[in-house]
Design an enzyme around this catalytic site. Structure first.
Site, PDB file in Angstrom:
ATOM      1  N   HIS A 137       7.023  -7.388  -1.771  1.00 47.81           N
ATOM      2  CA  HIS A 137       6.810  -6.753  -0.460  1.00 47.81           C
ATOM      3  C   HIS A 137       7.672  -7.406   0.617  1.00 47.81           C
ATOM      4  O   HIS A 137       7.437  -7.210   1.806  1.00 47.81           O
ATOM      5  CB  HIS A 137       5.345  -6.865  -0.040  1.00 47.81           C
TER       6      HIS A 137
ATOM      7  N   SER B 236      -5.015   2.629   3.926  1.00 47.90           N
ATOM      8  CA  SER B 236      -5.110   1.981   2.620  1.00 47.90           C
ATOM      9  C   SER B 236      -5.155   0.450   2.781  1.00 47.90           C
ATOM     10  O   SER B 236      -5.937  -0.243   2.129  1.00 47.90           O
ATOM     11  CB  SER B 236      -3.903   2.397   1.770  1.00 47.90           C
TER      12      SER B 236
ATOM     13  N   GLY C 134       2.188   2.507  -2.809  1.00 50.45           N
ATOM     14  CA  GLY C 134       2.215   3.070  -4.161  1.00 50.45           C
ATOM     15  C   GLY C 134       2.986   2.170  -5.124  1.00 50.45           C
ATOM     16  O   GLY C 134       3.480   2.627  -6.158  1.00 50.45           O
TER      17      GLY C 134
ATOM     18  N   LYS D 123       0.801  -1.230   0.000  1.00 49.87           N
ATOM     19  CA  LYS D 123       0.000   0.000   0.000  1.00 49.87           C
ATOM     20  C   LYS D 123       0.830   1.275   0.000  1.00 49.87           C
ATOM     21  O   LYS D 123       0.367   2.340   0.407  1.00 49.87           O
ATOM     22  CB  LYS D 123      -1.011   0.034   1.169  1.00 49.87           C
TER      23      LYS D 123
HETATM   24  P1  A3P Z   1      -5.041   4.580  -1.300  1.00 52.12           P
HETATM   25  O1  A3P Z   1      -5.687   3.331  -0.786  1.00 52.12           O
HETATM   26  O2  A3P Z   1      -4.664   5.520  -0.185  1.00 52.12           O
HETATM   27  O3  A3P Z   1      -5.836   5.240  -2.352  1.00 52.12           O
HETATM   28  P2  A3P Z   1       0.076  -0.407  -3.617  1.00 52.12           P
HETATM   29  O4  A3P Z   1       0.121  -0.319  -5.093  1.00 52.12           O
HETATM   30  O5  A3P Z   1       1.413  -0.501  -2.969  1.00 52.12           O
HETATM   31  O6  A3P Z   1      -0.885  -1.462  -3.178  1.00 52.12           O
HETATM   32  O7  A3P Z   1      -0.485   0.999  -3.095  1.00 52.12           O
HETATM   33  C1  A3P Z   1      -1.832   1.329  -3.284  1.00 52.12           C
HETATM   34  C2  A3P Z   1      -2.024   2.785  -2.940  1.00 52.12           C
HETATM   35  O8  A3P Z   1      -1.403   3.612  -3.939  1.00 52.12           O
HETATM   36  C3  A3P Z   1      -3.496   3.137  -2.935  1.00 52.12           C
HETATM   37  O9  A3P Z   1      -3.648   4.171  -1.960  1.00 52.12           O
HETATM   38  C4  A3P Z   1      -3.656   3.646  -4.367  1.00 52.12           C
HETATM   39  O10 A3P Z   1      -4.807   4.417  -4.586  1.00 52.12           O
HETATM   40  C5  A3P Z   1      -2.391   4.463  -4.496  1.00 52.12           C
HETATM   41  N1  A3P Z   1      -2.078   4.763  -5.910  1.00 52.12           N
HETATM   42  C6  A3P Z   1      -2.118   3.938  -6.963  1.00 52.12           C
HETATM   43  N2  A3P Z   1      -1.823   4.594  -8.091  1.00 52.12           N
HETATM   44  C7  A3P Z   1      -1.586   5.867  -7.741  1.00 52.12           C
HETATM   45  C8  A3P Z   1      -1.244   7.049  -8.476  1.00 52.12           C
HETATM   46  N3  A3P Z   1      -1.100   7.041  -9.787  1.00 52.12           N
HETATM   47  N4  A3P Z   1      -1.081   8.192  -7.784  1.00 52.12           N
HETATM   48  C9  A3P Z   1      -1.227   8.217  -6.445  1.00 52.12           C
HETATM   49  N5  A3P Z   1      -1.574   7.143  -5.695  1.00 52.12           N
HETATM   50  C10 A3P Z   1      -1.745   5.989  -6.351  1.00 52.12           C
END
Ligand code: A3P
Length: 300
Positions: free
Chosen positions: A107, A137, A59, A57
């Site tokens: 991860h 998240s 990004g 989570k």
């Molecule tokens: P949120 O749940 O706060 O929206 P991962 O890919 O490590 O699982 O992380 C997921 C998080 O990154 C989610 O956060 C998701 O919405 C956010 N995310 C994905 N793409 C993104 C982007 N282009 N810009 C900003 N945040 C992004």
């Protein structure tokens, strides 16, 4: 025992895989999880692999898209057949079949990466995010998912129906999928110090949000595929939250079955956690941050 049931203080639980004293992914595997992790440790790397690591989570999907565009010198964002290729739960046959340059997500802690990281020295990118945002998240994802990815597409997962306040306590004590954010982050910090000859690029989610173009330029230079401002801007635009969400939602690569309202691309903001943390929860979290990381506020 390679799985463990983690029960929150409200009595709701999730089942995670375990290996060498750490918690991992929730999905079921067709082979024992230990066997999978041994295969990862023994896996052959290529010198042009890029390994993207993070606590979940942070990004990771976003950065994976950005890195894929940089290494492939591609400015057009495409809908993908598969999601991010993950060491954690992709079969070795699939990982071996990927064309170079591979962008492999993970991860796991540094010590569980393929041993060849120390000899082949592929480029490693590590993304870190404010743990309060991570907790929110991760709660939403853990709560929302009815299936997770595994070797063969998606498999049903034991649903987690806990309340936010109970999940937060589990998150703070590390009794969640992938264990403690604090331990994960500290172990990566230590690994970077212990292995200065392994090229690791550290990026903060919040910096990517506030100045994606400059982050993408620095990352491109690290990956030896420099991009000028115009090209970096094109990648930032192609991988913007709204565009990634639009292209990915409902695709085969996304493929997850969610409870009503769930989505991998939820809010994509730095400060949404403020809508979730009560004052007392924030104070408690700050105290834990100080005790564990010797700092307040956003992660290092
Ligand atoms: P949120 O749940 O706060 O929206 P991962 O890919 O490590 O699982 O992380 C997921 C998080 O990154 C989610 O956060 C998701 O919405 C956010 N995310 C994905 N793409 C993104 C982007 N282009 N810009 C900003 N945040 C992004």
């Amino acid at each position: 025992m390679s799985t463990k049931e983690l029960t929150d203080r409200g009595g709701e639980s999730m089942i995670v895989n375990c290996y060498k004293g750490c918690y991992f992914y929730r999905g079921g595997f067709p082979i024992p999880f230990e066997e999978h992790m041994k295969r990862v440790e023994d896996m052959a790397l290529r010198s042009d692999d890029v390994i993207l690591c993070s606590y979940p989570k942070s990004g990771t999907h976003w950065l994976w898209e950005v890195i894929s565009m940089i290494v492939n010198e591609d400015l057009e964002y495409r809908e993908r057949e598969r999601g991010m290729d993950m060491l954690d739960f992709s079969p070795m046959s699939l990982l071996e079949s990927i064309k170079s340059p591979r962008v492999l997500g993970s991860h796991i802690h540094f010590r569980f990466l393929p041993k060849e990281v120390l000899t082949k020295k592929p480029k490693v990118v590590y993304i870190v995010r404010d743990p309060k945002a991570v907790a929110v998240s991760y709660y939403n994802m853990t709560f929302g998912m009815k299936t997770v990815r595994s070797y063969d597409g998606h498999v049903p997962v034991k649903e987690y129906n806990g309340k936010w306040e109970d999940y937060l306590e589990s998150f703070i004590s590390g009794e969640v999928e992938y264990g403690s954010w604090f331990d994960h982050t500290l172990s990566w910090k230590q690994a970077r110090e212990d292995n200065p000859d392994v090229p690791v690029f550290l990026l903060k989610y919040e910096d990517m949000k506030s100045d994606p173009v400059s982050c993408i330029q620095k990352l491109s230079t690290f990956l030896e595929k420099p991009n000028n401002i115009e090209r970096a801007q094109a990648i930032a635009d192609a991988c913007s939250f709204s565009n990634i969400k639009k292209v990915n939602t409902g695709t085969r690569a996304d493929g997850v079955v969610w409870k009503e309202g769930g989505n991998m691309f939820r809010k994509g903001q730095s400060n949404d956690w403020k809508h979730w943390f009560k004052v007392a929860q924030n104070e408690r979290f700050e105290d834990v941050l100080m005790a564990k990381m010797n700092k307040r506020g956003v992660s290092e």
